[in-house]
Design a protein around this motif. Structure first.
Motif, PDB file in Angstrom:
ATOM      1  N   GLN A 172       0.822  -1.210   0.000  1.00  0.00           N
ATOM      2  CA  GLN A 172       0.000   0.000   0.000  1.00  0.00           C
ATOM      3  C   GLN A 172       0.855   1.258   0.000  1.00  0.00           C
ATOM      4  O   GLN A 172       0.423   2.306  -0.486  1.00  0.00           O
ATOM      5  CB  GLN A 172      -0.935  -0.013   1.206  1.00  0.00           C
ATOM      6  N   ILE A 177      -5.074  -8.909  -2.715  1.00  0.00           N
ATOM      7  CA  ILE A 177      -6.455  -8.416  -2.736  1.00  0.00           C
ATOM      8  C   ILE A 177      -6.636  -7.291  -1.723  1.00  0.00           C
ATOM      9  O   ILE A 177      -7.224  -6.237  -2.023  1.00  0.00           O
ATOM     10  CB  ILE A 177      -7.434  -9.571  -2.451  1.00  0.00           C
ATOM     11  N   GLU A 178      -6.127  -7.509  -0.506  1.00  0.00           N
ATOM     12  CA  GLU A 178      -6.294  -6.501   0.554  1.00  0.00           C
ATOM     13  C   GLU A 178      -5.530  -5.221   0.228  1.00  0.00           C
ATOM     14  O   GLU A 178      -5.981  -4.121   0.576  1.00  0.00           O
ATOM     15  CB  GLU A 178      -5.824  -7.079   1.883  1.00  0.00           C
ATOM     16  N   GLY A 216      -4.807  -4.258  -2.857  1.00  0.00           N
ATOM     17  CA  GLY A 216      -5.293  -3.703  -4.116  1.00  0.00           C
ATOM     18  C   GLY A 216      -4.200  -3.537  -5.162  1.00  0.00           C
ATOM     19  O   GLY A 216      -4.172  -2.522  -5.875  1.00  0.00           O
ATOM     20  N   GLU A 218      -8.670  -8.007  -9.745  1.00  0.00           N
ATOM     21  CA  GLU A 218      -9.873  -7.202  -9.931  1.00  0.00           C
ATOM     22  C   GLU A 218     -10.805  -7.323  -8.725  1.00  0.00           C
ATOM     23  O   GLU A 218     -10.804  -8.330  -8.013  1.00  0.00           O
ATOM     24  CB  GLU A 218     -10.592  -7.641 -11.209  1.00  0.00           C
ATOM     25  N   GLN A 219     -11.592  -6.293  -8.545  1.00  0.00           N
ATOM     26  CA  GLN A 219     -12.505  -6.248  -7.406  1.00  0.00           C
ATOM     27  C   GLN A 219     -13.550  -7.360  -7.524  1.00  0.00           C
ATOM     28  O   GLN A 219     -14.089  -7.621  -8.600  1.00  0.00           O
ATOM     29  CB  GLN A 219     -13.194  -4.888  -7.345  1.00  0.00           C
TER      30      GLN A 219
END
Length: 378
Positions: free
Chosen positions: A211, A251-252, A254, A334-335
């Protein structure tokens, strides 16, 4: 058909012939000759190493103690300057805790890359490899721009030499110091690795690094893949099918997942002890018992085997093959995708990258020929 006669049975459908079993590729005679030469020369190499260690044992012990103490020296969290990598990310309480736990992991790329220890490692790993292996990196454009994180995955080799080579090569290609996740037990024995961008493998730390805009590297096959054996070279360990931690992190955080592969990574070193264990079936028996996950027994066996492997992995012969680091296309996260979906797509991308650049499997001939051709071009 006459009256009263039973109708004739329809002709039985012909069963398709079973596909012919693929014959295993027969190794070239040069492969056997080359392997025999490596085995025969190993006693001489061991003798040289023993003599060298006896002469240098005291300086090496002093160096390790100095590095060990240096590694345990705390880093002041106030020295953390993420700079461009931080972007617009807000420093949440969880992020502040991650910095407090491992402040050295969040030092800027410039702070780590310009340190004396990192520059020495880059020379020993990267510069020497450029000369000996004609090493090069291809596909660096697949990395995201600086300030945007990405999770880098790869297979685990049997010898470990490629780890610092790959990390420093990515730094040279991008100007970004990748953060590598090391087994927590090994990190305690080599705490100085934190000044090389290598930190204990913890999920929350990896998430915050991504992040914050860093490149984060992980080997999902783990030590099981490293001890899988030469006969399984370039085949991902079965644990890739059930490990989802790296997918959850991507995923967390992004971020996308980028597979990388080092062509001829197993051929660049030859270890007769591992070769003998493979031929005697020891590695296969070891993997079967560990994979059975017998309470206590499998864990103790795995830890013991990992310690033996880690020590002897460095006692190997360097082979002058052509080595190339290939950076694959990003696997988009992807979300709405599940960890299973992301992990499966990442594994398939990794397998495709290996198949593309290592179609001949474990074989010394192609790598030696490519290295010789590069020498002639020079």
């Amino acid at each position: 058909m006459a009256e009263g006669e039973a109708p004739a049975a329809p002709p039985a459908a012909e069963k398709p012939a079973p596909p012919a079993a693929e014959k295993p590729a027969t190794p070239d005679i040069t492969e056997h000759i080359f392997t025999a030469l490596c085995v025969c020369s190993f006693p001489l190499v061991v003798l040289v190493l023993v003599v060298g260690l006896v002469v240098a044992i005291v300086p090496l012990c002093i160096l390790y103690v100095v590095l060990f103490i240096y590694g345990w020296m705390p880093v002041d969290p106030s020295q953390v300057h993420l700079g461009e990598g931080e972007g617009d990310m807000k420093r949440t309480e969880a992020f502040a805790k991650a910095i407090e736990e491992h402040p050295e992991a969040f030092l800027s790329d410039e702070q780590v890359g310009t340190s004396m220890l990192y520059r020495a490692t880059k020379f020993l790993a990267y510069r020497v490899a450029c000369w000996f292996y004609a090493f090069e990196t291809l596909g660096a454009e697949n990395f995201p721009p600086k300030g945007q994180g990405a999770l880098v995955i790869s297979m685990h080799s049997t010898h470990n030499y490629d780890i610092f080579l790959g990390l420093t090569a990515m730094y040279v290609a991008t100007g970004r110091v990748p953060r590598g996740m090391l087994h927590r037990v090994l990190f305690k024995l080599h705490p100085y690795c934190k000044y090389l961008g290598v930190i204990p493998g913890q999920r929350h730390t990896a998430k915050h690094l991504l992040q914050a805009g860093f490149l984060n590297c992980v080997l999902p096959g783990g030590s099981e893949e490293a001890m899988y054996g030469h006969e399984n070279a370039y085949r991902l360990h079965p644990r890739w099918h059930d490990r989802r931690g790296f997918a959850h992190v991507a995923i967390e955080a992004g971020v996308d997942i980028i597979p990388i592969f080092m062509q001829n990574v197993e051929e660049m070193r030859f270890n007769p002890m591992f070769y003998a264990c493979n031929k005697l079936g020891i590695t296969r028996a070891f993997s079967r018992v560990v994979d059975m996950r017998i309470p206590a027994v499998s864990w103790v066996l795995k830890q013991t085997g990992m310690g033996i492997w880690f020590v002897f992995a460095w006692v190997s012969l360097p082979i002058p093959v052509k080595v190339t680091l290939h950076i694959g296309k990003p696997v988009k996260v992807e979300q709405g995708q599940t960890a299973d979906q992301v992990a499966t797509r990442a594994r398939e991308a990794m397998e495709a990258l290996i198949a593309k650049h290592q179609p001949y499997g474990h074989s010394y001939g192609p790598g030696l020929k490519a290295r010789l051709a590069r020498t002639k071009q020079a």
